[in-house]
Design a protein around this motif. Structure first.
Motif, PDB file in Angstrom:
ATOM      1  N   ALA A   1     -24.465 -43.686 -21.144  1.00  0.00           N
ATOM      2  CA  ALA A   1     -23.719 -44.017 -22.366  1.00  0.00           C
ATOM      3  C   ALA A   1     -22.281 -43.510 -22.257  1.00  0.00           C
ATOM      4  CB  ALA A   1     -24.404 -43.392 -23.578  1.00  0.00           C
ATOM      5  N   GLY A   2     -21.329 -44.386 -22.544  1.00  0.00           N
ATOM      6  CA  GLY A   2     -19.925 -44.012 -22.534  1.00  0.00           C
ATOM      7  C   GLY A   2     -19.345 -43.772 -21.153  1.00  0.00           C
ATOM      8  N   VAL A   3     -20.020 -44.265 -20.127  1.00  0.00           N
ATOM      9  CA  VAL A   3     -19.566 -44.045 -18.750  1.00  0.00           C
ATOM     10  C   VAL A   3     -19.442 -45.382 -18.031  1.00  0.00           C
ATOM     11  CG1 VAL A   3     -20.072 -42.936 -16.541  1.00  0.00           C
ATOM     12  CG2 VAL A   3     -20.712 -41.798 -18.685  1.00  0.00           C
ATOM     13  N   TRP A   4     -18.324 -45.583 -17.350  1.00  0.00           N
ATOM     14  CA  TRP A   4     -18.134 -46.811 -16.582  1.00  0.00           C
ATOM     15  C   TRP A   4     -18.672 -46.637 -15.167  1.00  0.00           C
ATOM     16  CZ3 TRP A   4     -17.007 -50.871 -19.327  1.00  0.00           C
ATOM     17  CH2 TRP A   4     -16.186 -50.780 -20.442  1.00  0.00           C
ATOM     18  N   PRO A   5     -19.181 -47.698 -14.561  1.00  0.00           N
ATOM     19  CA  PRO A   5     -19.583 -47.631 -13.150  1.00  0.00           C
ATOM     20  C   PRO A   5     -18.380 -47.306 -12.280  1.00  0.00           C
ATOM     21  CG  PRO A   5     -20.413 -49.635 -14.199  1.00  0.00           C
ATOM     22  CD  PRO A   5     -19.441 -49.024 -15.156  1.00  0.00           C
ATOM     23  N   ILE A   6     -18.591 -46.603 -11.182  1.00  0.00           N
ATOM     24  CA  ILE A   6     -17.467 -46.206 -10.328  1.00  0.00           C
ATOM     25  C   ILE A   6     -16.853 -47.403  -9.610  1.00  0.00           C
ATOM     26  CG2 ILE A   6     -18.344 -43.865 -10.001  1.00  0.00           C
ATOM     27  CD1 ILE A   6     -19.387 -44.721  -7.276  1.00  0.00           C
ATOM     28  N   ASN A   7     -17.552 -48.532  -9.580  1.00  0.00           N
ATOM     29  CA  ASN A   7     -16.998 -49.711  -8.910  1.00  0.00           C
ATOM     30  C   ASN A   7     -16.578 -50.801  -9.899  1.00  0.00           C
ATOM     31  OD1 ASN A   7     -19.594 -50.441  -9.690  1.00  0.00           O
ATOM     32  ND2 ASN A   7     -20.039 -51.595  -7.813  1.00  0.00           N
ATOM     33  N   TYR A   8     -16.386 -50.416 -11.169  1.00  0.00           N
ATOM     34  CA  TYR A   8     -15.964 -51.401 -12.174  1.00  0.00           C
ATOM     35  C   TYR A   8     -14.463 -51.283 -12.386  1.00  0.00           C
ATOM     36  CZ  TYR A   8     -16.481 -54.469 -16.241  1.00  0.00           C
ATOM     37  OH  TYR A   8     -16.413 -55.530 -17.125  1.00  0.00           O
ATOM     38  N   PRO A   9     -13.721 -52.346 -12.142  1.00  0.00           N
ATOM     39  CA  PRO A   9     -12.250 -52.269 -12.208  1.00  0.00           C
ATOM     40  C   PRO A   9     -11.715 -52.063 -13.626  1.00  0.00           C
ATOM     41  CG  PRO A   9     -12.964 -54.537 -11.832  1.00  0.00           C
ATOM     42  CD  PRO A   9     -14.191 -53.684 -11.708  1.00  0.00           C
ATOM     43  N   ASP A  10     -10.641 -51.328 -13.726  1.00  0.00           N
ATOM     44  CA  ASP A  10     -10.014 -51.062 -15.022  1.00  0.00           C
ATOM     45  C   ASP A  10      -9.611 -52.354 -15.724  1.00  0.00           C
ATOM     46  OD1 ASP A  10     -10.269 -48.334 -14.655  1.00  0.00           O
ATOM     47  OD2 ASP A  10      -8.237 -48.072 -13.859  1.00  0.00           O
ATOM     48  N   SER A  11      -9.245 -53.361 -14.950  1.00  0.00           N
ATOM     49  CA  SER A  11      -8.767 -54.616 -15.533  1.00  0.00           C
ATOM     50  C   SER A  11      -9.830 -55.328 -16.350  1.00  0.00           C
ATOM     51  CB  SER A  11      -8.277 -55.544 -14.418  1.00  0.00           C
ATOM     52  OG  SER A  11      -9.335 -55.833 -13.504  1.00  0.00           O
ATOM     53  N   LEU A  12     -11.119 -55.002 -16.121  1.00  0.00           N
ATOM     54  CA  LEU A  12     -12.195 -55.672 -16.847  1.00  0.00           C
ATOM     55  C   LEU A  12     -12.705 -54.871 -18.045  1.00  0.00           C
ATOM     56  CD1 LEU A  12     -14.351 -57.100 -13.904  1.00  0.00           C
ATOM     57  CD2 LEU A  12     -12.772 -58.353 -15.400  1.00  0.00           C
ATOM     58  N   LYS A  13     -12.315 -53.622 -18.147  1.00  0.00           N
ATOM     59  CA  LYS A  13     -12.876 -52.748 -19.178  1.00  0.00           C
ATOM     60  C   LYS A  13     -12.481 -53.168 -20.593  1.00  0.00           C
ATOM     61  CE  LYS A  13     -13.193 -48.839 -16.016  1.00  0.00           C
ATOM     62  NZ  LYS A  13     -12.659 -47.506 -15.606  1.00  0.00           N
ATOM     63  N   THR A  14     -11.365 -53.855 -20.736  1.00  0.00           N
ATOM     64  CA  THR A  14     -10.902 -54.296 -22.054  1.00  0.00           C
ATOM     65  C   THR A  14     -11.004 -55.812 -22.215  1.00  0.00           C
ATOM     66  OG1 THR A  14      -8.626 -54.362 -21.222  1.00  0.00           O
ATOM     67  CG2 THR A  14      -9.343 -52.333 -22.319  1.00  0.00           C
ATOM     68  N   ARG A  15     -11.721 -56.463 -21.310  1.00  0.00           N
ATOM     69  CA  ARG A  15     -11.846 -57.921 -21.361  1.00  0.00           C
ATOM     70  C   ARG A  15     -12.554 -58.337 -22.654  1.00  0.00           C
ATOM     71  NH1 ARG A  15     -11.602 -62.111 -17.687  1.00  0.00           N
ATOM     72  NH2 ARG A  15     -12.969 -63.895 -18.047  1.00  0.00           N
ATOM     73  N   LYS A  16     -12.025 -59.331 -23.334  1.00  0.00           N
ATOM     74  CA  LYS A  16     -12.598 -59.843 -24.576  1.00  0.00           C
ATOM     75  C   LYS A  16     -13.080 -61.275 -24.359  1.00  0.00           C
ATOM     76  CE  LYS A  16     -11.371 -56.148 -26.898  1.00  0.00           C
ATOM     77  NZ  LYS A  16     -12.360 -55.169 -27.392  1.00  0.00           N
ATOM     78  N   VAL A  17     -14.302 -61.544 -24.801  1.00  0.00           N
ATOM     79  CA  VAL A  17     -14.849 -62.892 -24.686  1.00  0.00           C
ATOM     80  C   VAL A  17     -15.852 -63.117 -25.806  1.00  0.00           C
ATOM     81  CG1 VAL A  17     -16.632 -62.110 -23.071  1.00  0.00           C
ATOM     82  CG2 VAL A  17     -15.996 -64.523 -23.153  1.00  0.00           C
ATOM     83  N   ASP A  18     -15.834 -64.290 -26.395  1.00  0.00           N
ATOM     84  CA  ASP A  18     -16.781 -64.652 -27.451  1.00  0.00           C
ATOM     85  C   ASP A  18     -17.937 -65.422 -26.811  1.00  0.00           C
ATOM     86  OD1 ASP A  18     -18.163 -65.368 -29.672  1.00  0.00           O
ATOM     87  OD2 ASP A  18     -16.540 -66.493 -30.639  1.00  0.00           O
ATOM     88  N   MET A  19     -18.993 -64.711 -26.494  1.00  0.00           N
ATOM     89  CA  MET A  19     -20.128 -65.341 -25.808  1.00  0.00           C
ATOM     90  C   MET A  19     -20.865 -66.339 -26.690  1.00  0.00           C
ATOM     91  SD  MET A  19     -20.342 -64.376 -22.611  1.00  0.00           S
ATOM     92  CE  MET A  19     -21.961 -64.155 -21.855  1.00  0.00           C
ATOM     93  N   ASP A  20     -20.687 -66.242 -28.000  1.00  0.00           N
ATOM     94  CA  ASP A  20     -21.353 -67.192 -28.904  1.00  0.00           C
ATOM     95  C   ASP A  20     -20.818 -68.610 -28.735  1.00  0.00           C
ATOM     96  OD1 ASP A  20     -22.953 -65.212 -29.979  1.00  0.00           O
ATOM     97  OD2 ASP A  20     -21.528 -64.743 -31.582  1.00  0.00           O
ATOM     98  N   THR A  21     -19.630 -68.733 -28.172  1.00  0.00           N
ATOM     99  CA  THR A  21     -19.024 -70.056 -27.979  1.00  0.00           C
ATOM    100  C   THR A  21     -19.317 -70.635 -26.592  1.00  0.00           C
ATOM    101  OG1 THR A  21     -16.949 -69.130 -27.141  1.00  0.00           O
ATOM    102  CG2 THR A  21     -17.157 -69.376 -29.526  1.00  0.00           C
TER     103      THR A  21
END
Length: 381
Positions: free
Chosen positions: A161-181
Motif C-alpha cells: 500500500a502506498g508503494v510504487w514498483p521499482i520498475n514503474y516509471p515516474d511518467s506513468l504515476k500521474t497518468r489519468k484515464v477514464d476506463m468507463d469510456t
C-alpha cells in the motif's frame, strides 16, 4: 553349492533393490497416504526441512462447496516423495465470525518457508473473505514454531500500500484515464492495463494478491510472487528479513499478460517461472519465463509442455502450483500441477512430471508412470 547359489541370488536382489526406487508416480491417479486416503493438499507447495519433504495444500471437501475453506491447510511429510504421512491440519479455519479466517472463507495456494534467523516456519496464502467472492484479493500470514504446525494466523493484507514498483516509471504515476469510456478487453483497454491502470487504482489501499507462491534465494532473501492487477500482471515482492511482511521493494512482471498459478525456481544462475493463463477451473497452455534476478526483467520462453496437441493445449489437463528441486540432486526438478474437479473438489488429482531442459528452456513431457531414476545421469541420453 546350494548355499553359494542362494548367496549369489540374494546379492543380486539386494543390488537390484538398491538401484530401483521405492515407489512410482502415476499422474492423475488416486494417491493414497499412510492411512489409505487420497492426499488432500491441493494448490500446494513443498518445503524441505531436515532432509524431509513437507507438502502443504488446500484441504478440500466433497461437492462444489468444498472449494471453500471448510477445514484449512493440510500437511503431509515424506522421505522419498512417493509415500506420504498424514501430519494433520496445519492451519485450521475457525468458527469465530469476527476472524478473517472464519469457516467458509477462501484459502488457496498455501506455501511455507523457514526463516533461519528467527527459527520460525512462515506460511503465506491467497485469502478471500467469506461472502465476498474473490473481491478482497488478499494474502494471509500464519506462523509456527514447528514445521507441521499448528500455525497461528497473524493477519491478511493487500500488499505494498502506498508503494510504487521499482520498475514503474515516474511518467506513468500521474497518468489519468477514464476506463468507463473504454470497451473492456479491447486493444485500448488492454494497453491501459499494461500501463498500470489497476496498479494506480489500488495504490493507496494496497495491491491485489491472488494466486501466489514463495521463493527463498541462496542469500536467504525471500520473495512473494502473486497475480495482481485483476489477474493481469504478476507482482514479485521482496519480503522483510523475518519473512513476516513486505519490504516495499517489488516489481511488475509480464505486464498485462494475464498470468496466474506462478511457480518460481532457480537453476544455476538463472531464475525460471512456470505459470498459466486465466481460464477459471479449465486448464490452458502453460507459460514459462526466465530472468537473471527475481526482481529483474523476465523473458517469455513459451509453453513448456511437449506432447500431443491436447497435452500442449491443456498442460496435461493441469495447472501449475510448484516446481520442486530434489534433495541432493543437481538440476533435478519436478513439475507439480493440479487437475481441478470444481464440482467435487475433494476428487482433485495431482499431475507430477519430471522437468527437463533443452537449451536452458524448461520442458515437461507426459509419463503415465515414472520414478525418480529418470534423473539419474545418462538416463535421458
Amino acid at each position: 553349492m546350494k548355499i553359494s547359489l542362494l548367496a549369489i541370488l540374494m546379492a543380486v536382489l539386494v543390488i537390484g533393490g538398491c538401484s530401483k526406487p521405492k515407489g512410482v508416480f502415476k499422474p492423475g491417479q488416486l494417491w493414497l497416504d499412510n492411512n489409505g486416503v487420497h492426499l488432500n493438499a491441493h494448490g500446494g507447495g513443498i518445503m524441505i526441512h531436515d532432509n524431509t519433504y513437507y507438502w502443504f495444500g488446500e484441504h478440500k471437501t466433497e461437492g462444489k462447496a468444498g472449494n471453500k475453506a471448510l477445514v484449512g491447510v493440510h500437511c503431509y511429510s515424506s522421505k522419498d516423495l512417493y509415500n506420504w504421512k498424514d501430519e494433520g491440519v496445519a492451519l485450521s479455519v475457525v468458527s469465530d465470525t469476527t476472524s478473517l479466517i472464519v469457516k467458509g472463507c477462501v484459502i488457496e495456494r498455501p506455501k511455507v518457508i523457514f526463516n533461519a534467523k528467527t527459527k520460525k516456519f512462515v506460511m503465506w496464502f491467497h485469502h478471500e473473505l467469506k461472502g465476498m467472492g474473490y473481491d478482497a484479493a488478499m494474502t494471509g500470514l500464519a506462523v509456527s514454531d514447528h514445521v507441521t504446525g499448528p500455525y497461528q494466523y497473524i493477519k491478511s493484507m493487500n500488499p505494498n500500500a502506498g508503494v510504487w514498483p521499482i520498475n514503474y516509471p515516474d511518467s506513468l504515476k500521474t497518468r489519468k484515464v477514464d476506463m468507463d469510456t473504454i470497451k473492456q478487453w479491447s486493444p485500448t483497454w488492454r494497453k491501459e492495463v499494461e500501463l498500470g491502470y489497476f496498479l494506480r487504482r489500488d495504490f493507496e489501499k494496497g495491491q491485489m494478491a491472488r494466486d501466489m507462491t514463495l521463493f527463498v534465494d541462496d542469500d536467504g532473501k525471500a520473495y512473494h510472487i502473486h497475480s495482481s492487477e485483476n489477474n493481469q500482471t504478476l507482482h514479485i515482492s521482496e519480503l522483510t528479513e523475518d519473512y513476516l511482511g513486505f519490504s516495499d521493494k517489488y516489481t511488475r512482471v509480464l505486464e498485462g499478460k494475464a498470468n496466474e498459478a506462478p511457480a518460481l525456481f532457480k537453476r544455476g544462475n538463472q531464475y525460471y517461472m512456470i505459470s498459466s493463463g486465466c481460464t477459471g477451473w479449465k486448464p490452458n497452455p502453460a507459460r514459462s519465463a526466465m530472468a537473471t534476478h527475481p526482481l529483474g526483467k523476465w523473458t517469455e520462453l513459451g509453453n513448456p509442455s511437449q506432447g500431443s496437441e491436447e497435452d500442449v493445449r491443456t498442460t496435461f489437463h493441469s495447472q501449475s502450483t510448484f516446481v520442486l528441486p530434489l534433495i541432493g540432486q543437481k538440476d533435478a526438478y519436478v513439475y507439480m500441477g493440479d487437475r481441478w474437479v470444481p464440482n467435487n473438489a475433494i476428487d482433485g488429482r495431482y499431475i507430477w512430471l519430471p522437468m527437463e531442459f533443452e537449451a536452458d528452456r524448461p520442458i515437461v513431457k507426459w509419463y503415465a508412470e515414472w520414478d525418480l531414476s529418470i534423473f539419474n545421469e545418462g538416463e535421458n541420453e
